[in-house]
Design a protein around this motif. Structure first.
Motif, PDB file in Angstrom:
ATOM      1  N   LYS A   1       0.920  -1.198   0.065  1.00  0.00           N
ATOM      2  CA  LYS A   1      -0.025  -0.088   0.155  1.00  0.00           C
ATOM      3  C   LYS A   1       0.752   1.325  -0.053  1.00  0.00           C
ATOM      4  CE  LYS A   1      -3.838  -2.233   2.323  1.00  0.00           C
ATOM      5  NZ  LYS A   1      -4.605  -2.262   3.539  1.00  0.00           N
ATOM      6  N   PHE A   2       1.926   1.215   0.827  1.00  0.00           N
ATOM      7  CA  PHE A   2       2.881   2.566   0.809  1.00  0.00           C
ATOM      8  C   PHE A   2       3.640   2.502  -0.520  1.00  0.00           C
ATOM      9  CE2 PHE A   2       2.565   2.415   5.686  1.00  0.00           C
ATOM     10  CZ  PHE A   2       2.245   3.680   5.788  1.00  0.00           C
ATOM     11  N   ALA A   3       3.809   1.401  -1.132  1.00  0.00           N
ATOM     12  CA  ALA A   3       4.443   1.510  -2.355  1.00  0.00           C
ATOM     13  C   ALA A   3       3.672   2.159  -3.517  1.00  0.00           C
ATOM     14  CB  ALA A   3       4.900   0.031  -3.017  1.00  0.00           C
ATOM     15  N   HIS A   4       2.231   1.913  -3.430  1.00  0.00           N
ATOM     16  CA  HIS A   4       1.277   2.591  -4.253  1.00  0.00           C
ATOM     17  C   HIS A   4       1.171   4.138  -4.121  1.00  0.00           C
ATOM     18  CE1 HIS A   4      -2.322   3.446  -6.528  1.00  0.00           C
ATOM     19  NE2 HIS A   4      -2.822   3.873  -5.513  1.00  0.00           N
ATOM     20  N   VAL A   5       1.398   4.504  -2.821  1.00  0.00           N
ATOM     21  CA  VAL A   5       1.426   5.866  -2.448  1.00  0.00           C
ATOM     22  C   VAL A   5       2.727   6.534  -3.051  1.00  0.00           C
ATOM     23  CG1 VAL A   5       1.613   7.669  -0.700  1.00  0.00           C
ATOM     24  CG2 VAL A   5      -0.163   5.623  -0.241  1.00  0.00           C
ATOM     25  N   VAL A   6       3.585   5.935  -2.826  1.00  0.00           N
ATOM     26  CA  VAL A   6       4.966   6.396  -3.392  1.00  0.00           C
ATOM     27  C   VAL A   6       4.827   6.657  -4.692  1.00  0.00           C
ATOM     28  CG1 VAL A   6       7.567   6.073  -3.458  1.00  0.00           C
ATOM     29  CG2 VAL A   6       6.392   5.845  -1.369  1.00  0.00           C
ATOM     30  N   GLY A   7       4.519   5.372  -5.235  1.00  0.00           N
ATOM     31  CA  GLY A   7       4.264   5.481  -6.726  1.00  0.00           C
ATOM     32  C   GLY A   7       3.679   6.512  -7.592  1.00  0.00           C
ATOM     33  N   ARG A   8       2.555   6.794  -6.839  1.00  0.00           N
ATOM     34  CA  ARG A   8       1.720   8.012  -7.338  1.00  0.00           C
ATOM     35  C   ARG A   8       2.279   9.434  -7.173  1.00  0.00           C
ATOM     36  NH1 ARG A   8      -3.691   8.334  -7.733  1.00  0.00           N
ATOM     37  NH2 ARG A   8      -3.131  10.254  -8.930  1.00  0.00           N
ATOM     38  N   VAL A   9       3.133   9.692  -5.872  1.00  0.00           N
ATOM     39  CA  VAL A   9       3.800  10.638  -5.817  1.00  0.00           C
ATOM     40  C   VAL A   9       4.833  10.875  -6.727  1.00  0.00           C
ATOM     41  CG1 VAL A   9       5.315  11.970  -4.385  1.00  0.00           C
ATOM     42  CG2 VAL A   9       3.315  11.022  -3.310  1.00  0.00           C
ATOM     43  N   ALA A  10       5.857   9.939  -7.124  1.00  0.00           N
ATOM     44  CA  ALA A  10       6.919   9.748  -7.952  1.00  0.00           C
ATOM     45  C   ALA A  10       6.557  10.078  -9.509  1.00  0.00           C
ATOM     46  CB  ALA A  10       7.518   8.369  -7.877  1.00  0.00           C
ATOM     47  N   ALA A  11       5.152   9.414  -9.711  1.00  0.00           N
ATOM     48  CA  ALA A  11       4.895   9.559 -11.192  1.00  0.00           C
ATOM     49  C   ALA A  11       4.458  11.024 -11.538  1.00  0.00           C
ATOM     50  CB  ALA A  11       3.266   8.876 -11.396  1.00  0.00           C
ATOM     51  N   ALA A  12       3.966  11.810 -10.410  1.00  0.00           N
ATOM     52  CA  ALA A  12       3.579  13.250 -10.485  1.00  0.00           C
ATOM     53  C   ALA A  12       4.682  14.033 -10.752  1.00  0.00           C
ATOM     54  CB  ALA A  12       2.746  13.401  -9.346  1.00  0.00           C
ATOM     55  N   VAL A  13       5.977  13.757  -9.817  1.00  0.00           N
ATOM     56  CA  VAL A  13       7.112  14.340  -9.886  1.00  0.00           C
ATOM     57  C   VAL A  13       7.731  14.029 -11.225  1.00  0.00           C
ATOM     58  CG1 VAL A  13       9.459  14.428  -9.054  1.00  0.00           C
ATOM     59  CG2 VAL A  13       7.665  14.395  -7.398  1.00  0.00           C
ATOM     60  N   ARG A  14       7.855  12.972 -11.963  1.00  0.00           N
ATOM     61  CA  ARG A  14       8.422  12.683 -13.115  1.00  0.00           C
ATOM     62  C   ARG A  14       7.671  13.564 -14.161  1.00  0.00           C
ATOM     63  NH1 ARG A  14       8.364   6.956 -11.355  1.00  0.00           N
ATOM     64  NH2 ARG A  14      10.571   6.521 -10.999  1.00  0.00           N
ATOM     65  N   ARG A  15       6.100  13.547 -14.194  1.00  0.00           N
ATOM     66  CA  ARG A  15       5.429  14.250 -15.105  1.00  0.00           C
ATOM     67  C   ARG A  15       5.722  15.678 -15.424  1.00  0.00           C
ATOM     68  NH1 ARG A  15       1.407  11.317 -13.472  1.00  0.00           N
ATOM     69  NH2 ARG A  15       0.509  13.298 -12.027  1.00  0.00           N
ATOM     70  N   GLU A  16       5.893  16.385 -14.055  1.00  0.00           N
ATOM     71  CA  GLU A  16       5.948  17.652 -13.953  1.00  0.00           C
ATOM     72  C   GLU A  16       7.840  18.095 -13.872  1.00  0.00           C
ATOM     73  OE1 GLU A  16       3.995  19.927 -11.201  1.00  0.00           O
ATOM     74  OE2 GLU A  16       1.969  18.790 -11.621  1.00  0.00           O
ATOM     75  N   HIS A  17       8.586  17.258 -13.527  1.00  0.00           N
ATOM     76  CA  HIS A  17       9.837  17.305 -13.481  1.00  0.00           C
ATOM     77  C   HIS A  17      10.822  16.176 -14.055  1.00  0.00           C
ATOM     78  CE1 HIS A  17       9.236  20.753 -10.849  1.00  0.00           C
ATOM     79  NE2 HIS A  17       8.327  19.855 -10.125  1.00  0.00           N
ATOM     80  N   PRO A  18      10.754  16.181 -15.634  1.00  0.00           N
ATOM     81  CA  PRO A  18      11.253  14.841 -16.069  1.00  0.00           C
ATOM     82  C   PRO A  18      12.770  14.740 -16.007  1.00  0.00           C
ATOM     83  CG  PRO A  18      10.044  16.302 -17.655  1.00  0.00           C
ATOM     84  CD  PRO A  18       9.936  17.142 -16.279  1.00  0.00           C
TER      85      PRO A  18
END
Length: 128
Positions: free
Chosen positions: A102-119
């Motif tokens: 579950k925590f990996a899902h949370v971290v993954g969502r944050v990481a994906a948003a960071v990647r989109r906005e800060h490639p």
């Protein structure tokens, strides 16, 4: 969660926990057969709320929206959240695995948003 946070897993008693929520220990035992079952449930409550809050943000949501959703939950549950970082070792292997997923899902969502906005950050996030 607050009693576990204040006293730790071993020191917290079902009687103290029941008193803290304004019910009898007998009533608490009707819902949870033992302290471990209650602790495992409490350990999942905050992360389940984090997952639910992040799932309300669209998959391509802005980083600010993802962080705002996560922050709302962590601030609302700040008193109880830290205990599970230290006390999760008392969970059995299967329960730890579920919580970690579950925590990996949370971290993954944050990481994906960071990647989109800060490639350019992708190199630093590969391990996430």
């Amino acid at each position: 969660g607050a009693v576990f946070s204040e006293r730790g897993y071993h020191s917290a008693s079902m009687e103290e926990i029941a008193a803290a929520v304004g019910i009898t220990a007998a009533a608490l035992y009707r819902h949870f057969p033992n302290k471990y079952a209650l602790f495992a449930e409490c350990a999942n409550v905050m992360v389940d709320r984090l997952v639910a809050a992040l799932d309300e943000v669209p998959g391509d949501g802005a980083l600010a929206d993802v962080l705002a959703a996560a922050t709302r939950v962590t601030v609302a549950h700040r008193a109880a959240g830290g205990v599970y970082r230290w006390e999760a070792r008392y969970l059995d292997r299967d329960d730890r695995r579920v919580l970690k997923g579950k925590f990996a899902h949370v971290v993954g969502r944050v990481a994906a948003a960071v990647r989109r906005e800060h490639p350019a950050s992708d190199e630093h996030l590969r391990a996430v």
